[in-house]
Design a protein around this motif. Structure first.
Motif, short mmCIF file in Angstrom:
data_model
loop_
_atom_site.label_atom_id
_atom_site.label_comp_id
_atom_site.label_asym_id
_atom_site.label_seq_id
_atom_site.Cartn_x
_atom_site.Cartn_y
_atom_site.Cartn_z
N ILE A 50 17.82 -18.73 19.70
CA ILE A 50 16.60 -19.55 19.80
C ILE A 50 16.81 -20.92 19.18
O ILE A 50 16.45 -21.95 19.77
N ILE A 51 17.42 -20.97 17.99
CA ILE A 51 17.68 -22.26 17.33
C ILE A 51 18.63 -23.10 18.15
O ILE A 51 18.42 -24.31 18.33
N SER A 52 19.69 -22.48 18.68
CA SER A 52 20.70 -23.22 19.45
C SER A 52 20.09 -23.88 20.68
O SER A 52 20.23 -25.10 20.89
N ILE A 53 19.40 -23.10 21.50
CA ILE A 53 18.85 -23.64 22.75
C ILE A 53 17.70 -24.60 22.47
O ILE A 53 17.54 -25.61 23.17
N SER A 54 16.90 -24.33 21.47
CA SER A 54 15.77 -25.20 21.16
C SER A 54 16.22 -26.54 20.58
O SER A 54 15.62 -27.58 20.87
N HIS A 55 17.26 -26.51 19.76
CA HIS A 55 17.65 -27.72 19.02
C HIS A 55 18.49 -28.69 19.85
O HIS A 55 18.22 -29.89 19.86
N PHE A 56 19.48 -28.19 20.54
CA PHE A 56 20.43 -29.06 21.22
C PHE A 56 19.92 -29.43 22.61
O PHE A 56 19.73 -28.57 23.47
N ARG A 57 19.69 -30.72 22.82
CA ARG A 57 19.11 -31.20 24.08
C ARG A 57 19.97 -30.88 25.29
O ARG A 57 19.46 -30.67 26.39
N GLN A 58 21.28 -30.85 25.09
CA GLN A 58 22.18 -30.60 26.21
C GLN A 58 21.99 -29.20 26.80
O GLN A 58 22.37 -28.95 27.95
N PRO A 301 31.33 -20.59 25.20
CA PRO A 301 31.89 -21.40 24.11
C PRO A 301 30.83 -22.24 23.40
O PRO A 301 30.91 -22.47 22.19
N TRP A 302 29.80 -22.69 24.15
CA TRP A 302 28.76 -23.51 23.54
C TRP A 302 27.97 -22.75 22.48
O TRP A 302 27.53 -23.33 21.48
N PHE A 303 27.83 -21.43 22.68
CA PHE A 303 27.09 -20.64 21.69
C PHE A 303 27.90 -20.50 20.40
O PHE A 303 27.35 -20.59 19.29
N ARG A 304 29.21 -20.31 20.54
CA ARG A 304 30.06 -20.23 19.35
C ARG A 304 30.05 -21.55 18.59
O ARG A 304 30.00 -21.57 17.35
N LYS A 305 30.06 -22.67 19.32
CA LYS A 305 30.02 -23.98 18.68
C LYS A 305 28.69 -24.20 17.98
O LYS A 305 28.63 -24.74 16.87
N CYS A 306 27.60 -23.76 18.61
CA CYS A 306 26.27 -23.90 18.01
C CYS A 306 26.16 -23.10 16.72
O CYS A 306 25.58 -23.57 15.73
N ILE A 307 26.71 -21.88 16.72
CA ILE A 307 26.68 -21.04 15.51
C ILE A 307 27.41 -21.74 14.38
O ILE A 307 26.93 -21.76 13.23
N LYS A 308 28.55 -22.34 14.70
CA LYS A 308 29.31 -23.06 13.67
C LYS A 308 28.51 -24.23 13.12
O LYS A 308 28.47 -24.46 11.89
N LEU A 309 27.84 -24.98 14.00
CA LEU A 309 27.03 -26.11 13.55
C LEU A 309 25.83 -25.66 12.72
O LEU A 309 25.42 -26.35 11.78
N ILE A 310 25.28 -24.50 13.05
CA ILE A 310 24.13 -23.98 12.30
C ILE A 310 24.54 -23.54 10.90
O ILE A 310 23.91 -23.90 9.90
N PHE A 311 25.64 -22.77 10.82
CA PHE A 311 26.06 -22.24 9.52
C PHE A 311 26.66 -23.30 8.61
O PHE A 311 26.64 -23.14 7.38
N THR A 312 27.19 -24.37 9.19
CA THR A 312 27.69 -25.48 8.36
C THR A 312 26.61 -26.52 8.08
O THR A 312 26.90 -27.57 7.51
N LEU A 313 25.37 -26.22 8.53
CA LEU A 313 24.19 -27.08 8.29
C LEU A 313 24.31 -28.45 8.94
O LEU A 313 23.63 -29.40 8.54
N VAL A 325 27.57 -30.04 22.94
CA VAL A 325 28.08 -28.68 22.72
C VAL A 325 28.69 -28.10 23.99
O VAL A 325 29.32 -27.06 23.95
N LEU A 326 28.50 -28.80 25.11
CA LEU A 326 29.10 -28.39 26.38
C LEU A 326 30.27 -29.30 26.68
O LEU A 326 30.23 -30.50 26.42
N LYS A 327 31.31 -28.72 27.26
CA LYS A 327 32.48 -29.53 27.63
C LYS A 327 32.18 -30.39 28.84
O LYS A 327 31.48 -29.98 29.74
#
Length: 327
Positions: A50-58, A301-313, A325-327
């Motif tokens: 939910i955070i990933s899709i809601s936050h990242f405009r791409q 891959p975009w979900f894994r990248k989003c998780i990394k961005l979330i946990f690293t704040l 977050v998309l290639k």
């Protein structure tokens, strides 16, 4: 000193009290350990989606909006359905008749919504693969948002209609004091919540599979004279087919987790809320809600990248919503 008979009653001071049903160690382990663990994992993983899709405009695409809606329904399974179900399968209901109806009604809004979201995902993939040229105009973000809203509105209305009898005369289906029993029309529930959605999903994905095979053959038979045009077309088609395969896995997992419960209903077997079989069937439903984000982790891959961005704040930084977050 209490007699053994009194000790087995939910309310020893009442002659009309229900009797407590002893639980085996296996049942207790499933209810009080496994189900809460699955509930916590389900909430955390779907919250990440939910955070990933809601936050990242791409990621604000029609397909991802459907995944967002599915994640919300899965989140509600972990957040509301599991705790309420644990209360409902207790040997004694202590919270009163109104709480019984509300506890049964509020959480299960997400169950028809999950089936509805799966149908919408199947429709999305059907249009994307079978009519790719008109897909951007047929399924716009505005259209998808409207469909999602209708899906949730139907889910709420469906449960309200089924529980209106229970609300009009609270507790009339209880056979003893300390019991929580509600009634629904099993045949209608089976048709609306299982047969119609499952039939729609299977028909749409069979069509998607047939078209995908046809397109794959067509790609291999293109002549070299249109190599550049073919390359562009193939890139688009492969992207859509990959998404169809990924979401096909999500749909198959949904069918595998939900079919056993409704299969028992089709067989005519009466499934008691507190029975061991019902507990196992319910754990399968929780497992489905927990498994969807795991599928995204391995495939996207975009979900894994989003998780990394979330946990690293990193998402707390200004303009982080515009991160690619998309290639």
């Amino acid at each position: 000193m209490e007699t053994l008979e009194e000790a087995e009653l939910c309310f020893p001071q009442l002659n009309t009290s229900c009797r407590k049903r002893p639980r085996s160690q296996t049942e207790a382990l499933l209810i009080y350990t496994l189900m809460p663990c699955f509930s916590l994992i389900t909430v955390v993983l779907n919250l990440l989606v939910i955070i990933s899709i809601s936050h990242f405009r791409q990621l604000h695409t029609p397909t991802n909006l459907l995944l967002l809606s599915l994640a919300v329904s899965d989140l509600l399974v972990g957040l509301l359905v599991v705790p309420s179900h644990i209360l409902l399968i207790e040997p004694c209901w202590l919270l009163g008749d109104l709480a019984c109806v509300l506890c049964s009604f509020l959480p299960v809004i997400s169950v028809p919504a999950t089936a509805g979201n799966m149908v919408l995902i199947s429709v999305d993939r059907y249009v994307a693969v079978c009519d790719p040229l008109r897909y951007p105009t047929k399924l716009t973000q505005k259209t998808v948002k409207g469909l999602i809203l209708l899906c949730w509105a139907f889910s709420v209305l469906y449960n309200l209609l089924f529980l209106c009898d229970n609300l009009r005369q609270l507790g009339r289906f209880n056979s003893c004091y300390g019991e929580c029993v509600i009634t629904v029309n099993g045949t209608v529930d089976l048709v609306i919540r299982f047969i119609i959605p499952i039939s729609a999903i299977i028909i749409l994905y069979v069509r998607v599979f047939v078209v995908a095979v046809s397109q794959a053959r067509s790609m291999r038979s293109h002549v070299a004279a249109v190599k550049l045009q073919r390359s562009l077309t193939v890139t688009v088609q492969r992207s859509e087919l990959k998404a169809a395969r990924t979401l096909g896995v999500v749909v198959v997992v949904f069918l595998m987790c939900y079919c056993p419960y409704y299969g028992i209903s089709l067989s005519g077997y009466n499934l008691m809320t507190s029975s061991s079989t019902n507990i196992v069937m319910f754990i399968l439903v929780i497992f489905n809600s927990c498994l969807n984000p795991v599928i995204y982790t391995f495939v996207y891959p975009w979900f894994r990248k989003c998780i990394k961005l979330i946990f690293t704040l990193q998402i707390l930084k200004s303009r982080s919503c515009y991160t690619k977050v998309l290639k």
